[in-house]
Design a protein around this motif. Structure first.
Motif, PDB file in Angstrom:
ATOM      1  N   GLN A   1      11.159 -11.720   6.732  1.00  0.00           N
ATOM      2  CA  GLN A   1      10.912 -12.594   5.607  1.00  0.00           C
ATOM      3  C   GLN A   1      12.257 -13.099   5.100  1.00  0.00           C
ATOM      4  OE1 GLN A   1       8.080 -11.305   2.687  1.00  0.00           O
ATOM      5  NE2 GLN A   1       7.375  -9.644   3.971  1.00  0.00           N
ATOM      6  N   SER A   2      12.230 -14.103   4.244  1.00  0.00           N
ATOM      7  CA  SER A   2      13.455 -14.633   3.662  1.00  0.00           C
ATOM      8  C   SER A   2      14.213 -13.538   2.932  1.00  0.00           C
ATOM      9  CB  SER A   2      13.107 -15.750   2.673  1.00  0.00           C
ATOM     10  OG  SER A   2      14.249 -16.123   1.929  1.00  0.00           O
ATOM     11  N   LEU A  28      10.051  -8.824   0.592  1.00  0.00           N
ATOM     12  CA  LEU A  28       9.668  -7.450   0.873  1.00  0.00           C
ATOM     13  C   LEU A  28      10.686  -6.727   1.739  1.00  0.00           C
ATOM     14  CD1 LEU A  28       7.652  -5.246   0.392  1.00  0.00           C
ATOM     15  CD2 LEU A  28       6.258  -6.130   2.258  1.00  0.00           C
ATOM     16  N   ALA A  29      11.261  -7.393   2.720  1.00  0.00           N
ATOM     17  CA  ALA A  29      12.272  -6.744   3.559  1.00  0.00           C
ATOM     18  C   ALA A  29      13.453  -6.278   2.713  1.00  0.00           C
ATOM     19  CB  ALA A  29      12.744  -7.698   4.650  1.00  0.00           C
ATOM     20  N   ASP A  58      -1.305  -3.806   7.641  1.00  0.00           N
ATOM     21  CA  ASP A  58      -0.550  -4.887   8.279  1.00  0.00           C
ATOM     22  C   ASP A  58       0.936  -4.768   7.968  1.00  0.00           C
ATOM     23  OD1 ASP A  58      -2.955  -5.856   9.206  1.00  0.00           O
ATOM     24  OD2 ASP A  58      -3.066  -7.523   7.768  1.00  0.00           O
ATOM     25  N   ILE A  59       1.258  -4.433   6.711  1.00  0.00           N
ATOM     26  CA  ILE A  59       2.658  -4.291   6.317  1.00  0.00           C
ATOM     27  C   ILE A  59       3.301  -3.120   7.056  1.00  0.00           C
ATOM     28  CG2 ILE A  59       4.144  -3.615   4.376  1.00  0.00           C
ATOM     29  CD1 ILE A  59       2.283  -5.360   2.606  1.00  0.00           C
ATOM     30  N   CYS A  60       2.579  -2.021   7.176  1.00  0.00           N
ATOM     31  CA  CYS A  60       3.105  -0.882   7.936  1.00  0.00           C
ATOM     32  C   CYS A  60       3.464  -1.303   9.354  1.00  0.00           C
ATOM     33  CB  CYS A  60       2.077   0.247   7.990  1.00  0.00           C
ATOM     34  SG  CYS A  60       1.875   1.139   6.455  1.00  0.00           S
ATOM     35  N   ARG A  61       2.584  -2.014   9.990  1.00  0.00           N
ATOM     36  CA  ARG A  61       2.812  -2.395  11.387  1.00  0.00           C
ATOM     37  C   ARG A  61       3.902  -3.449  11.505  1.00  0.00           C
ATOM     38  NH1 ARG A  61      -3.536  -2.109  13.427  1.00  0.00           N
ATOM     39  NH2 ARG A  61      -3.525   0.174  13.670  1.00  0.00           N
ATOM     40  N   GLN A  62       4.068  -4.230  10.458  1.00  0.00           N
ATOM     41  CA  GLN A  62       5.126  -5.230  10.482  1.00  0.00           C
ATOM     42  C   GLN A  62       6.505  -4.582  10.411  1.00  0.00           C
ATOM     43  OE1 GLN A  62       4.989  -7.942   7.177  1.00  0.00           O
ATOM     44  NE2 GLN A  62       6.802  -9.071   7.815  1.00  0.00           N
ATOM     45  N   PHE A  63       6.641  -3.554   9.587  1.00  0.00           N
ATOM     46  CA  PHE A  63       7.969  -3.020   9.292  1.00  0.00           C
ATOM     47  C   PHE A  63       8.303  -1.699   9.984  1.00  0.00           C
ATOM     48  CE2 PHE A  63       7.531  -6.008   5.789  1.00  0.00           C
ATOM     49  CZ  PHE A  63       8.786  -6.591   5.772  1.00  0.00           C
ATOM     50  N   LEU A  74      18.106  -4.483   9.213  1.00  0.00           N
ATOM     51  CA  LEU A  74      17.985  -3.663   8.014  1.00  0.00           C
ATOM     52  C   LEU A  74      17.413  -2.300   8.374  1.00  0.00           C
ATOM     53  CD1 LEU A  74      16.281  -6.273   5.686  1.00  0.00           C
ATOM     54  CD2 LEU A  74      18.712  -5.758   5.848  1.00  0.00           C
ATOM     55  N   LYS A  75      17.729  -1.320   7.554  1.00  0.00           N
ATOM     56  CA  LYS A  75      17.060  -0.032   7.632  1.00  0.00           C
ATOM     57  C   LYS A  75      16.044   0.044   6.498  1.00  0.00           C
ATOM     58  CE  LYS A  75      20.743   2.605   9.858  1.00  0.00           C
ATOM     59  NZ  LYS A  75      21.648   3.782   9.744  1.00  0.00           N
ATOM     60  N   VAL A  76      14.856   0.526   6.821  1.00  0.00           N
ATOM     61  CA  VAL A  76      13.782   0.604   5.831  1.00  0.00           C
ATOM     62  C   VAL A  76      13.104   1.961   5.935  1.00  0.00           C
ATOM     63  CG1 VAL A  76      13.378  -1.889   5.898  1.00  0.00           C
ATOM     64  CG2 VAL A  76      12.051  -0.373   7.378  1.00  0.00           C
TER      65      VAL A  76
END
Length: 289
Positions: free
Chosen positions: A68-69, A18-19, A50-55, A78-80
């Protein structure tokens, strides 16, 4: 920059990647993604949040350390894109919409990152949950979204050649939603011009996904060219419905640019103009600066 207004980032098809997927979206000019929180049922509605808060970082362009791998990529910051989330109970899962599930939905819609309720609506294409159950839970979710002042994301999939699903969806929206003035999105629009008009009269934006690029989708393109610019959005519905030239592959948010390009051609605009228009439409609907 572009907004992908509908992507299922919690899909297992992105597991471990996902990253990297989000970084590719940023590199492709996608500044914002709305992560859809339906999961495989109400028990997983929270995964998009959860994904929002992770990234999410302090700003959309702030680098983050990959969590993540990264496969073949070097392990560097990374920029996301900026991520927002929705939460909702999908038509196929409405038989699971007990009091606890509806309370969970209400709690999720209270979170600041959760800006929409959805995707919700009706699906008569697949056999499964009784239509009366779908309607009842659709209405209840509209009531919860109204109380939380959250726009709704509409799923409407009819049986081929049968407009009953559209008729029922638009009737329920007219009765239970139009007067709220909150608005919403007809996600992955596949209807005709009269159905688009009725939805816009109720305050909805019309979002087009990758199928608008398919050779046999001329009828859909004929609708898209009639939709006023101020009512247009673009999406991927990733990991589904990859646009040309990637049709048949796992879709990802970076490819929303292909849908924007197709819409730009239809309206006689440049891709950057279409990106600016659809981004401003998204920001206006969700009252984002």
């Amino acid at each position: 920059m572009l907004v992908d207004s509908h992507a299922h980032l919690d899909s297992s098809r992105y597991e471990g990647e996902l990253a990297e997927v989000l970084h590719r979206a940023w590199e492709a000019g996608v500044g914002t993604i709305l992560a859809i929180g339906i999961g495989e049922g109400p028990a997983q509605m929270h995964q998009a949040l959860d994904i929002c808060r992770q990234f999410n970082a302090q700003s959309p362009a702030q680098p983050i350390e990959p969590m993540q791998s990264m496969g073949s990529m070097e392990p560097k910051a990374l920029k996301v894109p900026k991520l927002y989330a929705s939460a909702g109970i999908y038509p196929h899962n409405t038989h699971e919409a007990d009091d606890a599930a509806l309370a969970k939905l209400d709690q999720l819609l209270a979170e600041p990152e959760v800006i929409a309720c959805g995707e919700i609506g009706l699906d008569y294409y697949h056999e499964g949950t009784d239509h009366s159950v779908q309607k009842r839970v659709f209405i209840r979710q509209m009531e919860i979204a109204t109380a939380r002042k959250r726009p709704i994301l509409i799923h409407c999939r009819p049986k081929d050649g049968d407009d009953t699903c559209w008729d029922d969806t638009l009737a329920l929206l007219g009765e239970h939603w139009g007067s709220t003035g909150i608005g919403g999105i007809l996600h992955c629009f596949s209807g005709d011009w009269s159905q688009a008009q009725r939805a816009m009269d109720l305050g909805f934006l019309i979002s087009f996904a990758g199928q608008i690029t398919y050779p046999k989708a001329q009828a859909l393109r004929d609708v898209a060219i009639q939709v006023p610019l101020e009512r247009l959005l673009v999406e991927t519905d990733a990991p589904f419905l990859a646009p040309l030239p990637n049709r048949g592959k796992r879709n990802e948010p970076a490819w929303v640019a292909e849908t924007a390009r197709a819409l730009a051609v239809l309206h006689g605009l440049g891709v950057e103009e279409m990106a600016d228009i659809t981004t401003k439409n998204f920001q206006r609907l969700f009252r984002l600066s």
